[in-house]
Design an enzyme around this catalytic site. Structure first.
Site, PDB file in Angstrom:
ATOM      1  N   LEU A 113      11.156 -20.686  -3.735  1.00  0.00           N
ATOM      2  CA  LEU A 113      10.153 -19.804  -3.135  1.00  0.00           C
ATOM      3  C   LEU A 113       8.835 -19.998  -3.868  1.00  0.00           C
ATOM      4  O   LEU A 113       8.795 -19.989  -5.097  1.00  0.00           O
ATOM      5  CB  LEU A 113      10.594 -18.339  -3.225  1.00  0.00           C
ATOM      6  CG  LEU A 113       9.553 -17.273  -2.842  1.00  0.00           C
ATOM      7  CD1 LEU A 113       9.231 -17.361  -1.350  1.00  0.00           C
ATOM      8  CD2 LEU A 113      10.043 -15.867  -3.191  1.00  0.00           C
TER       9      LEU A 113
ATOM     10  N   ASP B 204       0.832  -1.192   0.000  1.00  0.00           N
ATOM     11  CA  ASP B 204       0.000   0.000   0.000  1.00  0.00           C
ATOM     12  C   ASP B 204       0.873   1.251   0.000  1.00  0.00           C
ATOM     13  O   ASP B 204       1.923   1.269   0.637  1.00  0.00           O
ATOM     14  CB  ASP B 204      -0.903  -0.009   1.239  1.00  0.00           C
ATOM     15  CG  ASP B 204      -2.055   0.963   1.121  1.00  0.00           C
ATOM     16  OD1 ASP B 204      -2.502   1.203  -0.016  1.00  0.00           O
ATOM     17  OD2 ASP B 204      -2.507   1.480   2.148  1.00  0.00           O
TER      18      ASP B 204
ATOM     19  N   HIS C 299       2.702   3.269  -9.280  1.00  0.00           N
ATOM     20  CA  HIS C 299       2.501   1.829  -9.443  1.00  0.00           C
ATOM     21  C   HIS C 299       3.735   1.177 -10.068  1.00  0.00           C
ATOM     22  O   HIS C 299       4.099   0.049  -9.722  1.00  0.00           O
ATOM     23  CB  HIS C 299       1.269   1.561 -10.298  1.00  0.00           C
ATOM     24  CG  HIS C 299      -0.014   1.989  -9.648  1.00  0.00           C
ATOM     25  ND1 HIS C 299      -0.323   1.656  -8.347  1.00  0.00           N
ATOM     26  CD2 HIS C 299      -1.065   2.726 -10.118  1.00  0.00           C
ATOM     27  CE1 HIS C 299      -1.515   2.166  -8.043  1.00  0.00           C
ATOM     28  NE2 HIS C 299      -1.973   2.816  -9.093  1.00  0.00           N
TER      29      HIS C 299
END
Length: 224
Positions: free
Chosen positions: A113, A2, A19
């Protein structure tokens, strides 16, 4: 993740560049998580509520996601990182759905991962969908309602077969869950960090992990 918009506004930049800077933070965080030996990382990239944002911002976000899929999949595969996408991917259109599927196939061998990216995702909608699917099975006579337990319910969620999160990190100083992994986060630890997502780096992740390590996780049990 955020704070992209606020990061851009503070610099007099359009939100699209915020962004884009956020996407760079994604890259840094994935690398840091892999180096730290973290086995599972889920990033909340686009919520089901984000569709209500202005059309140009939605267009920027979805375009950035498609660009990321094209440019990063090779690196993810090379680094042993398996990508999976949870959420309503169909809402992004056939081209993006194909790109997501291809990325998942290309990285399926990764064991270093497990990277989950939540797009067009909402925890409440996920729970409702799971309940609806179970109800259909009961109505069809293929499932005894008495057999529905927590494990059965969890098997209908988009995270079926994945471990529940141990730690949830919320950036930018916000202190709410925002409809993220509502079922799965029942016993997760929370760390709130006052850093805008585009500025997030390995040091912030290390701080969150250190805070998590100090927690006493009792899962509702009483310690004598």
């Amino acid at each position: 993740m955020d704070g992209n918009g606020r990061w851009a506004a503070a610099r007099g930049l359009p939100r699209a560049l915020g962004h884009k800077a956020g996407a760079e933070a994604v890259r840094r965080t994935i690398e840091a998580a892999a180096k730290a030996g973290i086995g599972w990382l889920t990033l909340f990239a686009f919520s089901s509520e984000n569709w209500k944002r202005p059309p140009d911002e939605v267009r920027d976000l979805t375009g950035l996601m498609r660009m990321y899929l094209r440019s990063e999949v090779g690196s993810l595969a090379k680094e042993g990182i398996r990508l999976r996408v949870i959420g309503e991917r169909e809402r992004f259109g056939a081209e993006t759905v194909r790109a997501i599927g291809a990325a998942e196939v290309a990285t399926a061998h990764g064991t270093r991962l497990n990277l989950n990216v939540a797009v067009s995702y909402g925890g409440r909608a996920e729970i409702v969908t799971a309940a609806r699917d179970l109800a259909r099975q009961v109505a069809a006579g293929t499932l005894d309602p008495e057999q529905v337990d927590m494990a059965t319910f969890a098997s209908q969620l988009s995270t079926a077969g994945m471990p529940d999160p141990d730690l949830i990190i919320r950036t930018s100083g916000e202190q709410r869950l925002s409809n993220f992994l509502l079922w799965q986060s029942a016993y997760a630890e929370f760390v709130f960090q006052d850093v805008l997502w585009p500025d997030y780096d390995a040091s912030h992740l290390a701080q969150a992990i250190a805070e998590f390590a100090r927690r006493d996780r009792r899962y509702g049990l009483r310690v004598a």
